[in-house]
Design a protein around this motif. Structure first.
Motif, short mmCIF file in Angstrom:
data_model
loop_
_atom_site.label_atom_id
_atom_site.label_comp_id
_atom_site.label_asym_id
_atom_site.label_seq_id
_atom_site.Cartn_x
_atom_site.Cartn_y
_atom_site.Cartn_z
N MET A 162 33.12 41.36 20.20
CA MET A 162 34.43 40.67 20.22
C MET A 162 35.57 41.61 19.86
SD MET A 162 33.73 37.00 18.44
CE MET A 162 35.41 36.43 18.69
N GLN A 163 35.28 42.63 19.06
CA GLN A 163 36.30 43.57 18.61
C GLN A 163 36.62 44.63 19.67
OE1 GLN A 163 37.67 42.48 15.87
NE2 GLN A 163 36.02 40.98 15.76
N ASP A 164 35.79 44.70 20.71
CA ASP A 164 35.96 45.69 21.78
C ASP A 164 36.68 45.01 22.95
OD1 ASP A 164 35.75 47.48 23.89
OD2 ASP A 164 33.62 47.92 23.53
N SER A 165 37.96 45.31 23.11
CA SER A 165 38.77 44.63 24.13
C SER A 165 38.23 44.85 25.54
CB SER A 165 40.23 45.06 24.05
OG SER A 165 40.34 46.44 24.28
N SER A 166 37.49 45.93 25.77
CA SER A 166 36.93 46.16 27.11
C SER A 166 35.81 45.18 27.43
CB SER A 166 36.43 47.60 27.23
OG SER A 166 35.26 47.80 26.45
N ILE B 8 36.54 39.12 28.32
CA ILE B 8 36.99 38.70 29.65
C ILE B 8 38.28 37.91 29.56
CG2 ILE B 8 36.41 37.27 31.67
CD1 ILE B 8 33.46 37.85 31.01
N LEU B 9 38.29 36.92 28.69
CA LEU B 9 39.47 36.08 28.42
C LEU B 9 39.55 35.86 26.92
CD1 LEU B 9 39.08 33.29 31.14
CD2 LEU B 9 40.82 35.07 31.11
N ARG B 10 40.74 35.54 26.45
CA ARG B 10 40.90 35.27 25.03
C ARG B 10 42.02 34.27 24.82
NH1 ARG B 10 41.50 39.97 21.80
NH2 ARG B 10 40.64 41.21 23.47
N SER B 11 41.96 33.63 23.67
CA SER B 11 43.04 32.77 23.20
C SER B 11 43.22 33.12 21.73
CB SER B 11 42.68 31.30 23.37
OG SER B 11 41.68 30.92 22.42
N ALA C 155 37.23 33.86 22.22
CA ALA C 155 37.14 34.91 23.24
C ALA C 155 35.90 34.69 24.09
CB ALA C 155 37.08 36.28 22.58
N VAL C 156 35.95 35.20 25.32
CA VAL C 156 34.83 35.09 26.26
C VAL C 156 34.26 36.49 26.51
CG1 VAL C 156 34.08 34.37 28.57
CG2 VAL C 156 35.94 33.14 27.41
N LEU C 157 32.92 36.58 26.41
CA LEU C 157 32.20 37.82 26.69
C LEU C 157 31.15 37.54 27.76
CD1 LEU C 157 31.26 38.82 23.02
CD2 LEU C 157 33.24 39.63 24.31
N ARG C 158 30.72 38.58 28.45
CA ARG C 158 29.53 38.48 29.29
C ARG C 158 28.33 38.58 28.37
NH1 ARG C 158 30.98 38.87 34.45
NH2 ARG C 158 32.76 40.15 34.95
N ASP C 159 27.30 37.82 28.65
CA ASP C 159 26.07 37.97 27.89
C ASP C 159 25.47 39.33 28.23
OD1 ASP C 159 23.09 37.69 27.32
OD2 ASP C 159 23.84 35.79 26.54
N ARG C 160 25.06 40.08 27.23
CA ARG C 160 24.48 41.41 27.46
C ARG C 160 23.19 41.34 28.26
NH1 ARG C 160 24.49 45.38 22.27
NH2 ARG C 160 26.74 45.47 21.91
N TYR C 161 22.45 40.26 28.08
CA TYR C 161 21.16 40.07 28.78
C TYR C 161 21.20 38.73 29.50
CZ TYR C 161 20.10 43.84 25.62
OH TYR C 161 20.14 45.03 24.94
#
Length: 187
Positions: A12-16, A19-22, A26-32
């Protein structure tokens, strides 16, 4: 965090990786990913599980849901091809809403429990959590016996009545569904 269960918080701390945030989540892709599309919506607030939610978190859940819908739309996908839910016994630190496509075609879908984590009541639907929170002001913990019964149940296709006891057979079957849907949509 010293171990892998804290990776979501680190991501979550890595802006790269966001995907989206409020201001709330925040939204991330699942690593697996366990399907072609698999996203996680996490609150910025330090909440580890659904069992820590209280009535005052309803606004947070609404925000997480909006982000989930925006993520689906952003990927030009259809809402009816997704499910959203929270695991009864999450393996990662930080509450996270799974937003996952129902094809379940993925190289990361390797174990029977990967399937039962998403295709039994172990994955508590988003709306059922909201309803329980409105009704009771909290989410009642599920018993370990109940959780284990869900995780050790049969592998039943989420698209038809096919049932098997091995993930390899189920994965081949799911590929057939995907192939027939893709072929139908191309026609």
């Amino acid at each position: 965090m010293a171990n892998w269960s804290g990776n979501l918080i680190k991501d979550m701390q890595d802006s790269s990786k966001v995907i989206l945030r409020s201001s709330l989540a925040a939204v991330l892709r699942d690593r697996y990913p366990k399907a072609r599309h698999h996203f996680l919506v996490l609150p910025w607030e330090d909440i580890n599980t659904v069992y820590q939610l209280k009535s005052e978190h309803l606004g947070l859940l609404e925000d997480m849901h909006k982000l989930a819908l925006q993520t689906i739309e952003f990927h030009h996908a259809k809402l009816q091809d997704f499910k959203m839910g929270f695991h009864m016994r999450p393996s990662m630190n930080r509450l996270h809403l799974h937003v996952i496509s129902t094809d379940f075609v993925s190289d990361s879908l390797k174990r029977e429990r990967h399937w039962t984590h998403f295709n039994t009541a172990f994955c508590m639907p988003f709306q059922s959590i909201v309803d329980e929170l409105k009704r009771n002001g909290k989410i009642e913990p599920r018993s370990e016996q109940y959780i284990e019964s869900l995780l050790n149940g049969p592998l039943i296709c989420n698209q038809c009545s096919f049932q098997t006891h091995t993930i390899a057979f189920l994965k081949r079957h799911l590929q057939e569904h995907l192939y027939s849907t893709t072929r139908y949509n191309a026609a």
